[in-house]
Design a protein around this motif. Structure first.
Motif, PDB file in Angstrom:
ATOM      1  N   ARG A   1       0.824  -1.216   0.000  1.00  0.00           N
ATOM      2  CA  ARG A   1       0.000   0.000   0.000  1.00  0.00           C
ATOM      3  C   ARG A   1       0.854   1.261   0.000  1.00  0.00           C
ATOM      4  O   ARG A   1       0.442   2.299  -0.521  1.00  0.00           O
ATOM      5  CB  ARG A   1      -0.954  -0.016   1.198  1.00  0.00           C
ATOM      6  N   GLN A   2       2.050   1.154   0.559  1.00  0.00           N
ATOM      7  CA  GLN A   2       2.951   2.307   0.569  1.00  0.00           C
ATOM      8  C   GLN A   2       3.499   2.621  -0.819  1.00  0.00           C
ATOM      9  O   GLN A   2       3.988   3.723  -1.055  1.00  0.00           O
ATOM     10  CB  GLN A   2       4.123   2.016   1.521  1.00  0.00           C
TER      11      GLN A   2
ATOM     12  N   LYS B   1       0.562   4.055  -5.135  1.00  0.00           N
ATOM     13  CA  LYS B   1      -0.068   5.278  -5.652  1.00  0.00           C
ATOM     14  C   LYS B   1       0.528   5.671  -7.002  1.00  0.00           C
ATOM     15  O   LYS B   1       1.733   5.816  -7.167  1.00  0.00           O
ATOM     16  CB  LYS B   1       0.078   6.428  -4.662  1.00  0.00           C
ATOM     17  N   ASP B   2      -0.373   5.821  -7.981  1.00  0.00           N
ATOM     18  CA  ASP B   2      -0.028   6.266  -9.343  1.00  0.00           C
ATOM     19  C   ASP B   2       0.893   5.291 -10.081  1.00  0.00           C
ATOM     20  O   ASP B   2       1.560   5.677 -11.050  1.00  0.00           O
ATOM     21  CB  ASP B   2       0.602   7.659  -9.317  1.00  0.00           C
TER      22      ASP B   2
ATOM     23  N   ASP C   1      -6.562  -2.572  -3.346  1.00  0.00           N
ATOM     24  CA  ASP C   1      -5.824  -1.332  -3.092  1.00  0.00           C
ATOM     25  C   ASP C   1      -5.440  -0.649  -4.404  1.00  0.00           C
ATOM     26  O   ASP C   1      -5.401   0.582  -4.488  1.00  0.00           O
ATOM     27  CB  ASP C   1      -4.583  -1.615  -2.245  1.00  0.00           C
TER      28      ASP C   1
ATOM     29  N   ASN D   1      -8.068   1.701  -5.675  1.00  0.00           N
ATOM     30  CA  ASN D   1      -8.090   3.017  -5.038  1.00  0.00           C
ATOM     31  C   ASN D   1      -6.877   3.872  -5.387  1.00  0.00           C
ATOM     32  O   ASN D   1      -6.991   5.098  -5.513  1.00  0.00           O
ATOM     33  CB  ASN D   1      -8.172   2.861  -3.512  1.00  0.00           C
ATOM     34  N   LEU D   2      -5.710   3.245  -5.546  1.00  0.00           N
ATOM     35  CA  LEU D   2      -4.467   3.996  -5.655  1.00  0.00           C
ATOM     36  C   LEU D   2      -3.904   4.064  -7.071  1.00  0.00           C
ATOM     37  O   LEU D   2      -3.155   5.001  -7.388  1.00  0.00           O
ATOM     38  CB  LEU D   2      -3.415   3.370  -4.731  1.00  0.00           C
ATOM     39  N   CYS D   3      -4.222   3.103  -7.907  1.00  0.00           N
ATOM     40  CA  CYS D   3      -3.734   3.110  -9.301  1.00  0.00           C
ATOM     41  C   CYS D   3      -4.704   2.316 -10.171  1.00  0.00           C
ATOM     42  O   CYS D   3      -4.337   1.272 -10.722  1.00  0.00           O
ATOM     43  CB  CYS D   3      -2.312   2.545  -9.385  1.00  0.00           C
TER      44      CYS D   3
END
Length: 465
Positions: free
Chosen positions: A74-75, A78-79, A137, A140-142
């Protein structure tokens, strides 16, 4: 060709089977120069070794990648543009052996216990939960990223992602290499292929691996195979000479019959019975067939089917990490320890980024009508073209009905397994076992399921919520 730098997240970067090979191939790609490469692995010791190695190679090869590392996906997500998944709930060998031995207590002797059979159910169930966490995840993030999967059981993992998330998924597997190696052995004299005398099996053992891959690397340069089906259960539809485009299937049939009868004897019998050559080799093929687990006739002895060498592979894993840790400390010559081949993630990512229209010979993707007598949206394995706008599977048409029926049953079991795990539904789990050809008694199926759920309670939380 220079493209805009991309963000690639490798979850399971410490994978024994796929981690180093995949990361090294990404670093060697001029197209990916300057991209972000994020390594994720919950094993901090393995992650630290891999980060040190990859960071050093990044400098040595002037790859210009921006490298970071995390212990939780999760860290990192993103993107992201691409997420490579190679996780495995461990300890792999210990759990695999347990998957085999639990049914054995009730008289059920599996031929391999990795991707089908009761062991395939347990193996899939353990890996589905953490991989679905990654996929959700990603939503939501990518949400636009591609998930490139290496984790087994391949078809079941990809089915879970495709059926229960919005994430685009493609699975990559190198088992087609076994088909090429067997073709190379059969056509060695015709194609001037050198085959070691000790290439006597495609089984995943250090005793055979070097000779098999030595033969594969020669054969893949000279012949082209078109194969389709489901992962580890594909069938050779066409065999041609890469240069002359001549049909080699008739010659292969003739030469195959002349090989020693103890070379892949199960493959030989299935080829004779169904008319198409099964690609994966005996030890993977045996998992999906109804005729190899009878406790009275013991056909695994007749076909000399070998179990996975759990203790040997566990030791090999430990030795590899010791060697990699030493290499990281010594900054040894990279060519002495890094693999010089790719598992496919590099080529797939490059083709997405460059609109390369790359033809890849074994892609696990949803069936959108490419195989007309298999269920729509089921995960199938076949050749396909990779471009900026996605993946287009080759049009295969109908498979022979006997083969299609074997594949349909495996697909049904796969879907029941996925839904059972995600919903925590014990009745669906029992149905998945009852449809499996290894099971012959409803009470025994229930006992195996009950013991699996107790033994793996920590890894199968949905069944206990």
């Amino acid at each position: 060709m220079k493209v805009q730098p991309t963000k690639i997240v490798c979850v399971g970067a410490g994978s024994y089977s796929f981690g180093l090979t995949t990361l090294v191939s990404l670093l060697r790609s001029p197209i990916l120069n300057g991209s972000q490469l994020i390594l994720v692995d919950k094993n901090e010791a393995h992650l630290a070794i891999m980060v040190e190695l990859i960071s050093w190679l990044n400098d040595v090869w002037d790859a210009g990648m921006h490298i970071d590392a995390y212990t939780h996906h999760r860290q990192a997500l993103k993107d992201a543009n691409f997420v490579i998944n190679a996780i495995e709930v461990g300890p792999r060998e210990g759990l695999w052996e347990s998957d085999f031995r639990i049914p054995l207590k009730f008289g059920v002797r599996q031929p391999y216990a990795e991707n089908s059979g009761p062991g395939g159910f347990a193996h899939a169930a353990r890996n589905i939960t953490p991989i679905m966490e990654i996929a959700r995840d990603m939503e939501n993030l990518c949400p636009d990223a591609w998930l490139i999967n290496f984790t087994n059981p391949m078809a079941r993992i990809c089915a879970a992602i495709h059926r229960h998330t919005r994430i685009k998924v493609v699975g990559l597997c190198h088992q087609l290499s076994a088909g090429y190696a067997m073709v190379g052995k059969a056509l060695a004299n015709d194609l001037n292929i050198m085959v070691p005398d000790f290439f006597t099996s495609t089984h995943a053992s250090p005793r055979y691996a070097a000779s098999m891959f030595f033969t594969y690397f020669q054969a893949v340069e000279k012949v082209k195979i078109i194969a389709a089906g489901v992962n580890h259960f594909t069938w050779m539809l066409n065999l041609t000479d890469r240069k002359a485009n001549a049909d080699l299937y008739p010659l292969f049939r003739e030469r195959w019959q002349a090989l020693p009868e103890n070379f892949e004897p199960l493959t030989r019998r299935v080829f004779d019975a169904f008319g198409l050559f099964p690609i994966p080799g005996d030890e993977h093929l045996c998992e999906y067939l109804p005729w190899v687990s009878d406790p009275v006739t013991k056909p695994w002895e007749k076909y000399e089917l070998e179990l996975y060498e759990w203790s040997d592979h566990e030791q090999s894993r430990e030795d590899q990490w010791s060697s990699l840790a030493q290499a990281a400390r010594d900054k040894a010559n990279p060519e002495e320890f890094v693999p010089n081949y790719s598992e496919g993630a590099q080529e797939v990512i490059e083709s997405f980024l460059t609109d390369g229209h790359l033809l890849w010979e074994a892609l696990n993707i949803p069936n959108q009508g490419q195989i007309t007598n298999l269920p729509l949206d089921a995960i199938i394995e076949l050749p396909g073209t990779i471009a900026a706008d996605g993946i287009t599977g080759a049009q295969i048409g109908e498979l022979p009905e006997g083969i299609a029926e074997l594949l349909r049953r495996e697909i049904t079991i796969s879907h029941l397994t996925v839904d059972a795990v995600l919903y925590g539904d014990r009745k669906l789990a029992l149905q998945a076992l009852l449809l499996d050809s290894v099971i012959r008694d409803m009470d025994i199926a229930q006992k195996i399921l009950d013991e699996y759920l107790i033994a793996y309670r920590e890894q199968l939380p949905t069944f206990w919520e």
